[in-house]
Design a protein around this motif. Structure first.
Motif, short mmCIF file in Angstrom:
data_model
loop_
_atom_site.label_atom_id
_atom_site.label_comp_id
_atom_site.label_asym_id
_atom_site.label_seq_id
_atom_site.Cartn_x
_atom_site.Cartn_y
_atom_site.Cartn_z
N VAL A 182 -15.16 27.08 9.69
CA VAL A 182 -16.07 28.22 9.52
C VAL A 182 -16.55 28.72 10.89
CG1 VAL A 182 -18.39 28.86 8.72
CG2 VAL A 182 -16.83 27.67 7.19
N LEU A 183 -16.95 27.82 11.76
CA LEU A 183 -17.43 28.23 13.09
C LEU A 183 -16.31 28.80 13.95
CD1 LEU A 183 -19.93 25.34 13.83
CD2 LEU A 183 -20.45 27.71 13.21
N LYS A 184 -15.11 28.25 13.84
CA LYS A 184 -13.97 28.80 14.57
C LYS A 184 -13.68 30.21 14.10
CE LYS A 184 -9.08 27.87 15.46
NZ LYS A 184 -8.61 29.18 15.08
N GLN A 185 -13.68 30.44 12.80
CA GLN A 185 -13.43 31.77 12.27
C GLN A 185 -14.52 32.74 12.72
OE1 GLN A 185 -10.68 32.77 10.41
NE2 GLN A 185 -11.50 34.78 10.89
N ASN A 204 -16.34 32.58 15.46
CA ASN A 204 -16.14 32.88 16.87
C ASN A 204 -14.97 33.84 17.08
OD1 ASN A 204 -18.31 31.33 17.69
ND2 ASN A 204 -17.07 29.49 17.98
N ASP A 205 -13.90 33.66 16.31
CA ASP A 205 -12.77 34.58 16.39
C ASP A 205 -13.18 35.98 15.95
OD1 ASP A 205 -11.24 32.47 17.24
OD2 ASP A 205 -10.17 32.21 15.33
N ASP A 206 -13.94 36.07 14.87
CA ASP A 206 -14.41 37.37 14.38
C ASP A 206 -15.34 38.04 15.40
OD1 ASP A 206 -12.97 36.98 12.07
OD2 ASP A 206 -14.70 36.42 10.85
N LEU A 207 -16.22 37.25 16.01
CA LEU A 207 -17.14 37.78 17.01
C LEU A 207 -16.37 38.30 18.23
CD1 LEU A 207 -20.16 38.14 17.38
CD2 LEU A 207 -20.22 35.94 18.54
N ALA A 208 -15.36 37.56 18.67
CA ALA A 208 -14.55 38.00 19.81
C ALA A 208 -13.81 39.29 19.46
CB ALA A 208 -13.57 36.91 20.21
N GLU A 209 -13.29 39.39 18.25
CA GLU A 209 -12.60 40.61 17.82
C GLU A 209 -13.56 41.79 17.76
OE1 GLU A 209 -9.41 42.99 16.43
OE2 GLU A 209 -9.46 41.04 17.43
N TYR A 210 -14.77 41.54 17.25
CA TYR A 210 -15.79 42.59 17.20
C TYR A 210 -16.12 43.10 18.60
CZ TYR A 210 -20.44 44.64 16.90
OH TYR A 210 -21.52 45.47 17.03
#
Length: 62
Positions: A42-45, A47-53
């Motif tokens: 969940v935390l990895k996803q 962080n990936d979503d935040l980086a994409e944003y």
């Protein structure tokens, strides 16, 4: 035949209460390990979503 089937079912499922003084450490380990793994995913996803944003926000801004 009925007694034979009843014996199979009875031996397949045992109903006993868990002893709180002697925990099943395999079950405890699996429960804690799976919880840890799910939170890691969940935390990895997140962080990936935040980086994409942030990447899309920077791309849109320039």
């Amino acid at each position: 035949m009925k007694a034979f089937a009843a014996t199979l079912y009875r031996s397949a499922f045992t109903a006993k209460k868990d002893d709180p003084n002697h925990p099943n450490w395999v079950k405890v380990g699996l429960a804690l390990g799976s919880t840890h793994g799910i939170w890691w995913l969940v935390l990895k996803q997140h962080n990936d979503d935040l980086a994409e944003y942030e990447r899309r926000k920077a791309q849109r801004g320039s």
